[in-house]
Design an enzyme around this catalytic site. Structure first.
Site, short mmCIF file in Angstrom:
data_model
loop_
_atom_site.label_atom_id
_atom_site.label_comp_id
_atom_site.label_asym_id
_atom_site.label_seq_id
_atom_site.Cartn_x
_atom_site.Cartn_y
_atom_site.Cartn_z
N HIS A 259 32.75 73.48 55.97
CA HIS A 259 33.90 73.07 55.17
C HIS A 259 34.43 74.08 54.16
O HIS A 259 35.53 73.91 53.63
CB HIS A 259 33.57 71.77 54.44
CG HIS A 259 34.70 70.79 54.44
ND1 HIS A 259 36.03 71.18 54.33
CD2 HIS A 259 34.73 69.44 54.52
CE1 HIS A 259 36.80 70.11 54.35
NE2 HIS A 259 36.04 69.04 54.47
N TYR B 43 36.90 57.95 45.97
CA TYR B 43 37.56 59.23 46.25
C TYR B 43 38.27 59.13 47.59
O TYR B 43 37.67 58.71 48.59
CB TYR B 43 36.47 60.31 46.32
CG TYR B 43 36.93 61.72 46.58
CD1 TYR B 43 36.90 62.68 45.57
CD2 TYR B 43 37.35 62.13 47.85
CE1 TYR B 43 37.29 64.00 45.80
CE2 TYR B 43 37.76 63.44 48.09
CZ TYR B 43 37.72 64.36 47.07
OH TYR B 43 38.11 65.66 47.29
N THR C 130 43.15 70.54 48.53
CA THR C 130 43.25 69.09 48.53
C THR C 130 43.40 68.60 47.10
O THR C 130 43.12 69.32 46.15
CB THR C 130 41.98 68.43 49.12
OG1 THR C 130 40.88 68.85 48.34
CG2 THR C 130 41.78 68.79 50.58
N SER D 115 40.68 61.73 49.93
CA SER D 115 41.18 63.09 49.99
C SER D 115 42.63 63.15 50.45
O SER D 115 43.05 62.39 51.32
CB SER D 115 40.31 63.88 50.97
OG SER D 115 40.74 65.20 50.99
#
Length: 658
Positions: free
Chosen positions: A372, A486, A499, A488
């Site tokens: 990532h 959360y 992001t 994204s």
């Protein structure tokens, strides 16, 4: 807190459908070298993309307090308000001024890009579960094409076509079309290509089209995250022409591009993969791949030992390979098995540091598992969609195709690594740690069949808002509280955007959840509908703000990063327990929808959290949830289903059962 699956991608056109053009295989001449030949160069808009805005400090503080409100009692909230006030009028004001000045001197990038790379690359936790997500492909619509060798060949060829198309500048630029009838046309493309790159974004904007940042795309190929003490590095070698294939923990390489940069014929690629699939070599006693699942500092130390043991050339081949193809020797049993296998597997047959692993099981079930730090969901999803579309609509080989009569023993090279006792001990320790950790992860999934996007849009509700509201209701029902959540959101509409966070837990969702869960009989269906509409409206506002770079999370993160970088004492706002709590994301959520995606998933970001991958389809809602001991994914999903049933009942004017 580190987000995992950053995949709230901008919507794309469907990648495959009944009316899609289908080309026949060309006999003998092999496939086209390219997926497409865009008349607008791939990077045409890159230079003129707008810059990611730094929000006003007062807006960030206001949004932060709004997000804190549902999580704190009155006393805690007043304390947090005080911290915010003194930050806004004191050290925060100074840090904000410095951030703005620094940003003005770095117009080639965004204020978040450097700190975000640093956050990922400095993290010392294993990339497995903590960072790397997966996306699983739908099966090939033509069932006979799901044969492992056929699908592996077709997907490999399509992936290399993508690479060639990207590097030749022939890949269609990534554009979010608000009015495709105007902007997604040959007429517009023929005009815009003559507008200089320094102005082209403005031309697209005039017809309601928003080009997206494509700066991450080059890291898709020939790239690896290299373990280093205290901070890893990203490595790319775009001269390398070979593919890395893993099977039963053994490493193989062969060239997929010839010396002129052309794709090796599909029948040769098929022959080499067939050769690897029929190799009877046993799995190695000490599978090297386990090391990529280690703590990054331990792995960095062991990698030095590997290099000094005479493995430099072999490791260079692994790191520089175009990508890593993982061929698994077993079929997939069900969706839960699919998630476990594509998210972590048994640790022997993945190189977790590679920019992506393309995994293909014995029954043709396929997925992309990606590292990532180098990029977010937008780049990976585009690659994923194009590979699915090309490999299913324009396959390089058929199930009847015969492999080339070529000497694979010469073309395919098996990599062998020299392992000292210290390395064998390191691999054994990594395996034990891996096995122990993976046993703690539970994954479960559900498909809610009563309705989806179509029904919710008719009710004038945001489908995403309803899904998020279901998670809030589910957690309240299961654990009796509202917690940090959360979601994204991509900021790829800006140069080097990454992001931003949408904070779905709000005073509106809290009020609505409590009405549905705690006192449904006190409210009429009309009142419940009204509350849902308020939640939907507010969620829509938060989503728009986040997509436009107007959240609060990245701004506060950058100010904190700047304070640390300049040796400033950490401001009190960051020491407030409420700041720690809102960044302890018990519900970490991410959505993506594409006709190519079967499901996606990731692990929770905190030990007492849930990792929630979901998609709202036209007529159903899919949800894939992970948890560690102490949280129950199955029970949570039952509560999600109950929440959706209740909301659909309310929307149909029915009374809610407790």
């Amino acid at each position: 807190m580190v987000p995992r699956l950053l995949l709230r991608a901008w919507p794309r056109c469907p990648v495959v459908g009944p009316g899609a053009p289908r080309r026949r295989l060309s006999a003998g001449s092999g496939p086209s070298q390219y997926l497409q030949r865009s008349i607008v160069p791939t990077m045409h808009y890159q230079d003129s993309l707008p810059r990611l805005p730094i929000p006003k400090l007062e807006d960030t503080i206001r949004r932060y307090l709004n997000a804190q409100k549902p999580l704190l009692d009155d006393g805690q909230f007043r304390k947090t308000e005080q911290f915010c006030k003194s930050f806004e009028n004191g050290i925060g004001k100074e840090l904000h001024k410095q951030l703005v000045a620094q940003d003005k001197q770095n117009k080639h990038t965004s204020y978040i890009s450097g700190p975000w790379f640093d956050m990922y690359l400095s993290a010392r936790d294993s990339v497995v579960l903590n960072f790397n997500p997966f996306m699983a492909f739908n099966p090939d619509p033509k069932s006979e094409y799901n044969d492992q060798l056929t699908r592996a060949t077709n997907m490999t060829v399509s992936a290399i076509r993508f690479l060639k198309t990207l590097r030749a500048g022939l890949l269609e630029p990534e554009v979010f079309h608000l009015n495709p009838a105007k902007s997604d046309t040959d007429t517009f493309k023929r005009l815009i290509r003559f507008v200089p790159s320094s102005l082209s974004w403005y031309g697209a904007y005039l017809v309601n089209a928003y080009p997206l940042d494509m700066s991450q795309y080059f890291r898709l190929f020939n790239s690896t995250r290299l373990p280093k003490p205290s901070r890893d590095e990203l490595f790319t070698d775009d001269k390398a022409r070979h593919l890395l294939v893993l099977r039963k923990g053994n490493f193989y390489i062969f060239d997929v591009l010839d010396q002129d940069g052309n794709i090796v014929s599909p029948s040769e690629i098929q022959a080499h993969l067939k050769y690897i699939l029929s190799d009877s070599s046993p799995a190695p006693e000490f599978p090297l791949a386990y090391l990529t699942s280690e703590n990054r500092d331990i792995w960095a130390e062991l990698k030095q030992k590997l290099l000094s043991s005479g493995n430099e050339e072999g490791l260079r081949k692994v790191d520089s390979a175009v990508f890593c193809l993982c061929l698994d020797d077993f079929p997939i049993k069900d969706l839960i098995h699919l998630s476990h296998n594509m998210l972590h597997g048994d640790g022997t047959n993945r190189w977790f540091d590679k920019s992506f692993n393309l995994i293909i099981a014995k029954d043709g079930s396929a997925a992309v598992h990606f590292e990532h730090s180098w990029g977010d969901g937008v780049a990976v999803l585009r690659f994923f969609n194009e590979v699915f579309k090309d490999s299913t609509q324009t396959p390089a080989i058929t199930p009847q195709s015969q492999p080339a009569t070529t000497d694979s023993t010469d073309a395919v090279r098996k990599l062998n690594f020299k392992l000292s006792d210290a390395l064998k001990t390191g691999i054994t320790a990594a395996k034990e740690k891996f096995d122990t950790t993976m046993k703690t992860l539970t994954i479960d999934c559900v498909q809610f069949q009563r309705g989806g996007k179509e029904f919710l849009k008719k009710q004038k509700l945001s489908p995403d808002a309803v899904a998020q509201l279901a998670f809030q209701m589910a957690f309240l029902r299961q654990y009796g509280q509202t917690v940090a959540t959360y979601e994204s959101c991509s900021t790829a509409a800006f140069k080097h955007g990454r992001t931003e966070t949408i904070r779905p837990a709000s005073i509106y969702t809290k009020r609505c959840s409590e009405a549905f869960v705690r006192e449904p009989s006190k409210h009429s269906a009309g009142e419940l509908q009204q509350m849902m509409a308020e939640c939907s409206k507010y969620h829509g506002q938060l989503t728009k703000e986040a997509a436009m770079g107007q959240g609060f999370d990245r701004h506060l993160f950058a100010l904190r990063y700047l304070a640390a970088a300049t040796g400033t004492i950490l401001p009190e706002l960051y020491l407030d327990p409420a700041y720690g709590q809102i960044n302890h994301n018990v519900l970490s959520t991410s959505t993506l929808s594409s006709p190519a995606v079967n499901l996606g998933g990731f692990a929770p970001v905190v030990s007492d959290g849930f990792g929630i991958g979901y998609a709202v389809h036209d007529n159903w809602i899919g949800c894939n949830v992970s948890s560690y001991p102490g949280r129950n994914a199955r029970e949570f999903l039952q509560c999600v289903e109950k929440a959706l049933e209740d909301m659909f009942d309310a929307l149909e004017g029915k009374s809610i059962k407790s």
